[in-house]
Design an enzyme around this catalytic site. Structure first.
Site, PDB file in Angstrom:
ATOM      1  N   CYS A 108      41.735  27.884  42.295  1.00 30.34           N
ATOM      2  CA  CYS A 108      41.403  27.053  43.461  1.00 30.34           C
ATOM      3  C   CYS A 108      40.527  25.854  43.106  1.00 30.34           C
ATOM      4  O   CYS A 108      40.381  24.928  43.903  1.00 30.34           O
ATOM      5  CB  CYS A 108      40.711  27.907  44.510  1.00 30.34           C
ATOM      6  SG  CYS A 108      41.688  29.336  44.969  1.00 30.34           S
ATOM      7  N   HIS A 242      36.267  23.962  49.428  1.00 34.64           N
ATOM      8  CA  HIS A 242      37.503  24.728  49.323  1.00 34.64           C
ATOM      9  C   HIS A 242      37.632  25.633  50.547  1.00 34.64           C
ATOM     10  O   HIS A 242      36.697  26.366  50.894  1.00 34.64           O
ATOM     11  CB  HIS A 242      37.483  25.548  48.020  1.00 34.64           C
ATOM     12  CG  HIS A 242      38.589  26.525  47.923  1.00 34.64           C
ATOM     13  ND1 HIS A 242      39.883  26.214  48.263  1.00 34.64           N
ATOM     14  CD2 HIS A 242      38.616  27.827  47.524  1.00 34.64           C
ATOM     15  CE1 HIS A 242      40.654  27.280  48.080  1.00 34.64           C
ATOM     16  NE2 HIS A 242      39.899  28.267  47.634  1.00 34.64           N
ATOM     17  N   ASN A 272      44.054  29.567  52.992  1.00 30.50           N
ATOM     18  CA  ASN A 272      43.604  29.161  51.652  1.00 30.50           C
ATOM     19  C   ASN A 272      44.823  28.704  50.855  1.00 30.50           C
ATOM     20  O   ASN A 272      45.678  29.518  50.518  1.00 30.50           O
ATOM     21  CB  ASN A 272      42.923  30.366  50.998  1.00 30.50           C
ATOM     22  CG  ASN A 272      42.508  30.114  49.556  1.00 30.50           C
ATOM     23  OD1 ASN A 272      42.862  29.100  48.962  1.00 30.50           O
ATOM     24  ND2 ASN A 272      41.763  31.053  48.992  1.00 30.50           N
TER      25      ASN A 272
HETATM   26  N1  ACO Z   1      43.245  43.428  58.920  1.00 30.09           N
HETATM   27  C1  ACO Z   1      42.552  44.492  59.335  1.00 30.09           C
HETATM   28  N2  ACO Z   1      41.694  45.162  58.543  1.00 30.09           N
HETATM   29  C2  ACO Z   1      41.559  44.734  57.285  1.00 30.09           C
HETATM   30  C3  ACO Z   1      42.261  43.613  56.778  1.00 30.09           C
HETATM   31  C4  ACO Z   1      43.137  42.958  57.667  1.00 30.09           C
HETATM   32  N3  ACO Z   1      43.866  41.888  57.313  1.00 30.09           N
HETATM   33  N4  ACO Z   1      41.908  43.431  55.490  1.00 30.09           N
HETATM   34  C5  ACO Z   1      41.012  44.380  55.176  1.00 30.09           C
HETATM   35  N5  ACO Z   1      40.810  45.168  56.261  1.00 30.09           N
HETATM   36  C6  ACO Z   1      39.928  46.319  56.369  1.00 30.09           C
HETATM   37  C7  ACO Z   1      39.682  46.981  55.040  1.00 30.09           C
HETATM   38  O1  ACO Z   1      40.728  47.877  54.730  1.00 30.09           O
HETATM   39  C8  ACO Z   1      38.363  47.667  55.305  1.00 30.09           C
HETATM   40  O2  ACO Z   1      38.626  48.855  56.025  1.00 30.09           O
HETATM   41  P1  ACO Z   1      37.860  50.211  55.643  1.00 30.09           P
HETATM   42  O3  ACO Z   1      36.406  49.919  55.906  1.00 30.09           O
HETATM   43  O4  ACO Z   1      38.469  51.194  56.556  1.00 30.09           O
HETATM   44  O5  ACO Z   1      38.142  50.438  54.191  1.00 30.09           O
HETATM   45  C9  ACO Z   1      37.632  46.720  56.263  1.00 30.09           C
HETATM   46  O6  ACO Z   1      38.660  45.872  56.818  1.00 30.09           O
HETATM   47  C10 ACO Z   1      36.572  45.880  55.601  1.00 30.09           C
HETATM   48  O7  ACO Z   1      37.121  45.311  54.423  1.00 30.09           O
HETATM   49  P2  ACO Z   1      36.264  44.336  53.519  1.00 30.09           P
HETATM   50  O8  ACO Z   1      37.060  43.974  52.316  1.00 30.09           O
HETATM   51  O9  ACO Z   1      34.927  44.934  53.325  1.00 30.09           O
HETATM   52  O10 ACO Z   1      36.142  43.081  54.500  1.00 30.09           O
HETATM   53  P3  ACO Z   1      35.322  41.759  54.296  1.00 30.09           P
HETATM   54  O11 ACO Z   1      34.443  41.535  55.454  1.00 30.09           O
HETATM   55  O12 ACO Z   1      34.717  41.663  52.924  1.00 30.09           O
HETATM   56  O13 ACO Z   1      36.450  40.656  54.405  1.00 30.09           O
HETATM   57  C11 ACO Z   1      37.727  39.209  52.951  1.00 30.09           C
HETATM   58  C12 ACO Z   1      37.498  40.634  53.449  1.00 30.09           C
HETATM   59  C13 ACO Z   1      38.137  38.340  54.136  1.00 30.09           C
HETATM   60  C14 ACO Z   1      38.825  39.216  51.918  1.00 30.09           C
HETATM   61  C15 ACO Z   1      36.406  38.647  52.349  1.00 30.09           C
HETATM   62  O14 ACO Z   1      35.847  39.586  51.449  1.00 30.09           O
HETATM   63  C16 ACO Z   1      36.643  37.338  51.627  1.00 30.09           C
HETATM   64  O15 ACO Z   1      36.967  36.331  52.238  1.00 30.09           O
HETATM   65  N6  ACO Z   1      36.434  37.317  50.303  1.00 30.09           N
HETATM   66  C17 ACO Z   1      36.663  36.136  49.537  1.00 30.09           C
HETATM   67  C18 ACO Z   1      38.129  35.916  49.363  1.00 30.09           C
HETATM   68  C19 ACO Z   1      38.400  34.578  48.709  1.00 30.09           C
HETATM   69  O16 ACO Z   1      37.718  33.618  48.916  1.00 30.09           O
HETATM   70  N7  ACO Z   1      39.396  34.509  47.916  1.00 30.09           N
HETATM   71  C20 ACO Z   1      39.671  33.247  47.319  1.00 30.09           C
HETATM   72  C21 ACO Z   1      40.261  33.399  46.059  1.00 30.09           C
HETATM   73  S1  ACO Z   1      41.935  32.998  46.070  1.00 30.09           S
HETATM   74  C22 ACO Z   1      42.299  32.388  44.549  1.00 30.09           C
HETATM   75  O17 ACO Z   1      41.463  32.086  43.762  1.00 30.09           O
HETATM   76  C23 ACO Z   1      43.762  32.289  44.235  1.00 30.09           C
END
Ligand code: ACO
Length: 315
Positions: A108, A242, A272
């Site tokens: 990214c 980003h 993203n």
């Molecule tokens: N819908 C519903 N529930 C979901 C979803 C979804 N789409 N995705 C995850 N959950 C659930 C999980 O299973 C988990 O459930 P559990 O507690 O029963 O296990 C719960 O939601 C919490 O999951 P977390 O992963 O702790 O959620 P978080 O608040 O951290 O949000 C997210 C997840 C949005 C991915 C966040 O961590 C994030 O944005 N991280 C950065 C991602 C990023 O920037 N990536 C960029 C890189 S891309 C690249 O370089 C190509």
């Protein structure tokens, strides 16, 4: 160097959170609250190279120069259908250029790394006009049964043309190997000699670790660019970050103690789009008339690697 033209292209297919919740155990409420994404553009019948060529043509038209005037083309891309030739050569042919071209894969952060590479060529006196195209289809990376990853991404191409100038004030990059936090593997063609285990693994992500890395790295990179030219966060008119997650953007904004109006976003309807996200946002802000000559812009991006970078430039 100076950014003298921008262009961008999005695929026509729009996928809303409601559409995702028809085949995934997810909801508009979860995705919107945790990421800020409401909908995203994803590739259906388009080819990424055609979108890249069109974004490049738009940026050239905006800059008022022709493909024959280019001295170098840099394409930032993580995945596309070709393993070889490089996408930049396909773009070169599509726009009718004849200069050298190179692909980079810096996830990214590709647009910032491309600007840094271009700056080295300017400083060496080797180029007058450079085209950067970021073309990405991250929707092809995750498993679409994995709600933790597939809801995050959208596809698109963003381009910028650089010309001579003194508008880039500072660029800072960083890399720190973290290959178990955000990664994907593909199986290559088998040979009669391969004895090791190989597999196709769709995109894997430890979301919370990526989140923490992104916030820390972005603030550090941005502050380093400001310190180099004795500026403070208040001196910046626009922060183009980003578009990975609205909560990441908000956390960076809070720790920089800056007002929301300095942080334009398009994550709501783009998701993203990997390295394309920064040049697409730049193009959309430019078209919306958001920038005035002399405005100070800070752009920052972070991604798999981990890699990150920030650039401070004057519009
Ligand atoms: N819908 C519903 N529930 C979901 C979803 C979804 N789409 N995705 C995850 N959950 C659930 C999980 O299973 C988990 O459930 P559990 O507690 O029963 O296990 C719960 O939601 C919490 O999951 P977390 O992963 O702790 O959620 P978080 O608040 O951290 O949000 C997210 C997840 C949005 C991915 C966040 O961590 C994030 O944005 N991280 C950065 C991602 C990023 O920037 N990536 C960029 C890189 S891309 C690249 O370089 C190509």
């Amino acid at each position: 160097m100076k950014i003298i033209g921008t262009g961008s292209v999005l695929p026509k297919k729009i996928v809303t959170n409601e559409m995702l919740s028809q085949f995934l155990d997810t909801s508009d409420e979860w995705i919107t609250t945790r990421t800020g994404v409401k909908s995203r553009h994803v590739i259906s019948d388009e080819k990424l190279e055609d979108m890249a060529i069109e974004a490049a043509q738009k940026a050239l038209a905006d800059a008022g120069i022709s493909a024959a005037d280019l001295d170098y083309i840099i394409c930032s891309n993580v995945v596309n259908e070709y393993i070889t030739p490089q996408l930049s050569c396909i773009i070169q042919g599509g726009i009718g250029a004849s200069c050298p071209c190179i692909d980079i894969n810096c996830a990214c952060a590709g647009f910032i790394f491309a600007l840094d590479l271009a700056e080295s060529h300017y400083k060496a006196g080797k180029v007058k006009n450079v085209l950067i195209v970021c073309a990405e289809e991250p929707s092809r990376m995750p498993d679409w049964a994995d709600r933790r990853t597939c809801v995050l991404f959208g596809d698109g191409a963003g381009a910028a043309v650089l010309g001579p100038g003194d508008n880039i004030k500072s660029i800072k990059l960083s890399s720190s190997s973290a290959t178990d936090r955000l990664w994907q593997m593909r199986r290559l063609q088998p040979t009669p000699f391969i004895t090791k285990e190989e597999e196709d693994v769709p995109l894997q992500m430890k979301g919370q670790e990526v989140f923490k890395f992104a916030v820390k790295a972005a603030e550090k990179d941005i502050r380093r660019t400001l310190e180099e030219v004795n500026c403070t966060p208040d001196d910046v008119d626009h922060y183009l970050l980003h578009q990975a997650n609205i909560r990441i953007i908000d956390s960076i904004r809070h720790s920089m103690e800056q007002p929301q109006e300095k942080f334009p976003t398009n994550i709501e309807d783009h998701g993203n789009s990997s390295s394309s996200s920064c040049p697409i946002l730049l193009d959309e802000c430019r078209k919306a008339g958001r920038f005035k000559p002399g405005d100070l812009i800070s752009m920052s991006a972070f991604g798999a690697g981990f890699v990150s970078g920030a650039v401070l430039f004057e519009w």
